[in-house]
Write an enzyme that holds these catalytic residues in place. Structure first.
Site, PDB file in Angstrom:
ATOM      1  N   ASN A 149      84.324 -34.494 111.906  1.00 47.72           N
ATOM      2  CA  ASN A 149      84.171 -33.144 111.327  1.00 47.72           C
ATOM      3  C   ASN A 149      84.924 -32.016 112.030  1.00 47.72           C
ATOM      4  O   ASN A 149      85.425 -31.106 111.376  1.00 47.72           O
ATOM      5  CB  ASN A 149      82.679 -32.801 111.188  1.00 47.72           C
ATOM      6  N   GLU A 245      76.172 -36.787 122.051  1.00 47.53           N
ATOM      7  CA  GLU A 245      75.972 -35.574 121.243  1.00 47.53           C
ATOM      8  C   GLU A 245      75.777 -36.030 119.811  1.00 47.53           C
ATOM      9  O   GLU A 245      76.739 -36.417 119.141  1.00 47.53           O
ATOM     10  CB  GLU A 245      77.212 -34.661 121.338  1.00 47.53           C
ATOM     11  N   CYS A 279      77.048 -30.411 113.077  1.00 50.16           N
ATOM     12  CA  CYS A 279      75.808 -30.981 113.623  1.00 50.16           C
ATOM     13  C   CYS A 279      74.695 -29.943 113.714  1.00 50.16           C
ATOM     14  O   CYS A 279      73.520 -30.297 113.683  1.00 50.16           O
ATOM     15  CB  CYS A 279      76.086 -31.590 114.981  1.00 50.16           C
TER      16      CYS A 279
HETATM   17  P1  NAP Z   1      79.958 -41.769 113.333  1.00 46.46           P
HETATM   18  O1  NAP Z   1      80.066 -42.549 112.086  1.00 46.46           O
HETATM   19  O2  NAP Z   1      78.846 -42.079 114.260  1.00 46.46           O
HETATM   20  O3  NAP Z   1      81.373 -41.948 114.072  1.00 46.46           O
HETATM   21  C1  NAP Z   1      81.670 -41.269 115.239  1.00 46.46           C
HETATM   22  C2  NAP Z   1      82.698 -42.040 116.030  1.00 46.46           C
HETATM   23  O4  NAP Z   1      82.129 -43.262 116.496  1.00 46.46           O
HETATM   24  C3  NAP Z   1      83.938 -42.428 115.243  1.00 46.46           C
HETATM   25  O5  NAP Z   1      85.073 -42.291 116.063  1.00 46.46           O
HETATM   26  C4  NAP Z   1      83.674 -43.887 114.909  1.00 46.46           C
HETATM   27  O6  NAP Z   1      84.841 -44.613 114.650  1.00 46.46           O
HETATM   28  C5  NAP Z   1      83.010 -44.334 116.191  1.00 46.46           C
HETATM   29  N1  NAP Z   1      82.247 -45.584 116.089  1.00 46.46           N
HETATM   30  C6  NAP Z   1      81.714 -46.152 114.982  1.00 46.46           C
HETATM   31  N2  NAP Z   1      81.093 -47.301 115.307  1.00 46.46           N
HETATM   32  C7  NAP Z   1      81.222 -47.458 116.637  1.00 46.46           C
HETATM   33  C8  NAP Z   1      80.791 -48.454 117.567  1.00 46.46           C
HETATM   34  N3  NAP Z   1      80.091 -49.530 117.179  1.00 46.46           N
HETATM   35  N4  NAP Z   1      81.081 -48.301 118.875  1.00 46.46           N
HETATM   36  C9  NAP Z   1      81.774 -47.222 119.285  1.00 46.46           C
HETATM   37  N5  NAP Z   1      82.240 -46.256 118.460  1.00 46.46           N
HETATM   38  C10 NAP Z   1      81.960 -46.367 117.147  1.00 46.46           C
HETATM   39  O7  NAP Z   1      79.876 -40.208 113.021  1.00 46.46           O
HETATM   40  P2  NAP Z   1      80.706 -39.342 111.962  1.00 46.46           P
HETATM   41  O8  NAP Z   1      80.242 -39.697 110.587  1.00 46.46           O
HETATM   42  O9  NAP Z   1      82.164 -39.407 112.275  1.00 46.46           O
HETATM   43  O10 NAP Z   1      80.223 -37.863 112.333  1.00 46.46           O
HETATM   44  C11 NAP Z   1      79.075 -37.280 111.812  1.00 46.46           C
HETATM   45  C12 NAP Z   1      77.945 -37.296 112.832  1.00 46.46           C
HETATM   46  O11 NAP Z   1      78.365 -36.673 114.038  1.00 46.46           O
HETATM   47  C13 NAP Z   1      76.762 -36.473 112.355  1.00 46.46           C
HETATM   48  O12 NAP Z   1      75.580 -37.181 112.613  1.00 46.46           O
HETATM   49  C14 NAP Z   1      76.821 -35.219 113.214  1.00 46.46           C
HETATM   50  O13 NAP Z   1      75.605 -34.575 113.421  1.00 46.46           O
HETATM   51  C15 NAP Z   1      77.373 -35.755 114.493  1.00 46.46           C
HETATM   52  N6  NAP Z   1      77.957 -34.674 115.280  1.00 46.46           N
HETATM   53  C16 NAP Z   1      77.295 -34.247 116.410  1.00 46.46           C
HETATM   54  C17 NAP Z   1      77.811 -33.182 117.157  1.00 46.46           C
HETATM   55  C18 NAP Z   1      77.113 -32.694 118.398  1.00 46.46           C
HETATM   56  O14 NAP Z   1      77.764 -32.018 119.188  1.00 46.46           O
HETATM   57  N7  NAP Z   1      75.849 -32.994 118.606  1.00 46.46           N
HETATM   58  C19 NAP Z   1      78.997 -32.564 116.743  1.00 46.46           C
HETATM   59  C20 NAP Z   1      79.631 -33.026 115.586  1.00 46.46           C
HETATM   60  C21 NAP Z   1      79.111 -34.084 114.870  1.00 46.46           C
HETATM   61  P3  NAP Z   1      85.316 -44.880 113.114  1.00 46.46           P
HETATM   62  O15 NAP Z   1      85.634 -43.549 112.551  1.00 46.46           O
HETATM   63  O16 NAP Z   1      86.488 -45.754 113.259  1.00 46.46           O
HETATM   64  O17 NAP Z   1      84.162 -45.533 112.416  1.00 46.46           O
END
Ligand code: NAP
Length: 472
Positions: A149, A245, A279
């Site tokens: 995002n 995070e 988030c």
């Molecule tokens: P996501 O699906 O969890 O993916 C995040 C990252 O993790 C991607 O680079 C993904 O790679 C990687 N990943 C996936 N499976 C993995 C595994 N088994 N081992 C290691 N890495 C792996 O999250 P998203 O859909 O991109 O982002 C949305 C989420 O992020 C929401 O829940 C949001 O709240 C959270 N977020 C939190 C913050 C904060 O600061 N708290 C800020 C922004 C977003 P791939 O893309 O290749 O699958």
């Protein structure tokens, strides 16, 4: 685009497509990294970390400052790519680029303040002849995994403190939005980053991400993303420090004394910036019964002014969500809440990835919208009788990232600040407020540890005690 392994551009036969969420058009392709690429990047980083450790602090600081300047210089092209890969509006994208440049400049100052303290050994009987101090040393190799995002800024939140604290970094951006992070890697090299100390690896999270998570040479793994992936990472990481995070379903409380216009403005920007894919987006709003009607009618009026469409068009104020699968899920959640008794006051449908900004009232507590993270342009409103009820509802969540309250009553503000279980409480500001230097992170399932440059630097450092016995 090519990925970066130990400072060198690497192509691969197998690639992954990056598509524009607005129209599905292919924007670019990136290499599909595999386990050997991760292994090579970490082996090089193992040499790179030694180079970084020896680099005088003023040189680390210069690299960070120069990166900030280069980000500003490349603002136009970075903005355009951000619009195309994430689907955020031009204004949002430009804001992210300039904020990231500031973050690097801030980190260049913070790098100069890495220091320990002298320790009062003689405070302990038997240690009268000891004198000493503790110092902070780089932890070594920082592994960073980022979500789709806010790809540039969230990569910067990991890379900049890692460099400021004297570490090598291996970063894996989200597969849907890797382009800006690759460019950031290139700008870091141009800014003087030692080659072996920086890698930007593209490829699947389940392969590249998982290999980073499991490798024992990575001493700190910094992850931003969903709770599901975060939990998976904590099961696989082994003995290394973790920063997580994760998600949220942030609440905003509107008290009877609130400045309603300000609360409405903050709800709209907090709920619909980046189509709600932040988030700390405003997802649940608890409004005092005395001001409920005024708040809701003003809110609907403002939401109707949002202009959804092509994020490249200057008139657009809200772009698409990241993909059609998510658009379908978001609308299903609206329908599910409706079937359980909620009322959709505006919005509720979609056209491909463009989801209408949606306001729902009387949303039942057992609906997805109240319990889970929407990550889309929807706000669930409930009427409350008093602040105590709002506090209970806010805490009735598995998440605890940030929360906010609009009130003119100082006692109420303190009560909320004390009682809500979240990493940040905003008073007369929405939960989406974040300054990049503040400690930022969550209670409960929203995460582990804190980001914010100085706080991330502490997590990315080892403490070493040096103690002299001075008895002759
Ligand atoms: P996501 O699906 O969890 O993916 C995040 C990252 O993790 C991607 O680079 C993904 O790679 C990687 N990943 C996936 N499976 C993995 C595994 N088994 N081992 C290691 N890495 C792996 O999250 P998203 O859909 O991109 O982002 C949305 C989420 O992020 C929401 O829940 C949001 O709240 C959270 N977020 C939190 C913050 C904060 O600061 N708290 C800020 C922004 C977003 P791939 O893309 O290749 O699958």
């Amino acid at each position: 685009m090519e990925m970066i392994v130990g400072g060198k551009r690497v192509k691969k036969e197998k690639t992954l497509k990056v598509c524009n969420p607005y129209n599905g058009e292919i924007v670019d392709e990136v290499p599909q990294g595999e386990f050997p690429d991760v292994d090579k990047a970490i082996s090089l980083a193992d040499e790179g970390r030694k180079i970084m450790k020896e680099l005088p602090i003023y040189k680390r600081s210069d690299i960070l400052y120069n990166t900030g300047v280069l980000l500003e210089k490349n603002e136009k092209s970075l903005t355009e790519i951000l619009v195309k890969e994430v689907g955020k509006t031009k204004k949002e994208a430009k804001g992210e680029v300039l904020r990231t440049a500031k973050l690097f400049k801030y980190a260049s100052e913070e790098a100069k303040r890495v220091h320990g303290e002298t320790l009062p050994f003689s405070s302990l009987e038997g240690s009268e002849n000891k004198i000493g101090y503790y110092t902070l040393e780089p932890i070594g190799i920082v592994g960073a995994i980022t979500p789709f995002n806010v790809p540039l800024s969230l990569a910067a939140h990991k890379v900049a403190p890692a460099i400021a604290a004297g570490n090598a970094v291996v970063i894996k951006p989200a597969t849907q939005t890797p382009l800006n992070t690759i460019i950031l890697g290139e700008l870091l090299l141009e800014a003087g980053m030692p080659e072996k100390a920086i890698s930007v690896l593209t490829g699947r999270g389940s392969i590249v991400g998982n290999a980073l998570v499991k490798d024992p040479r990575i001493r700190f793994l910094s992850f931003t993303g969903s709770v599901e992936t975060g939990e998976n990472i904590s099961r696989n990481a082994g003995m290394k420090k973790l920063g997580l995070e994760l998600g949220s379903n942030s609440a905003l409380i509107v008290a009877d004394s609130a400045n309603i216009d300000k609360a409405v403005k903050s709800t709209v920007s907090g709920g619909f910036s980046l189509a709600g894919q932040v988030c700390i987006s405003v997802q649940r709003v608890f409004v005092h019964e005395k001001v409920y009607d005024e708040f809701v009618s003003k809110l609907i009026q403002k939401v109707k002014e949002i202009n959804i469409g092509d994020p490249m068009d200057d008139r657009t104020t809200m772009g698409p969500v990241i993909d059609e699968q998510n658009a379908i899920r978001i609308v299903e959640w609206f329908k599910e809440a409706e079937s359980k008794g909620a009322e959709i006051l505006t919005g509720g449908s979609r056209n491909y990835t463009l989801v209408e900004p949606t306001i729902l009232t009387n949303v039942p507590l057992e609906s997805n919208l109240m319990k889970n993270e929407l990550f889309g342009p929807g706000i669930a409103i409930r009427k409350i009788k008093n602040i105590e009820e709002a506090i209970i509802l806010t805490n009735n969540s598995v998440y605890g990232l940030q929360a906010g309250i609009f009130t003119q009553n100082v006692n109420e503000a303190f009560k909320v600040a004390k009682s809500i279980e979240a990493g940040g409480i905003m008073i007369n500001e929405g939960p989406r407020y974040r300054a990049d230097f503040m400690p930022y992170g969550g209670y409960k399932k929203s995460g582990l540890g804190r980001e914010g440059i100085r706080f991330a630097m502490e997590e990315m450092s080892e403490m070493k005690v040096v103690c002299f016995d001075i008895e002759e």
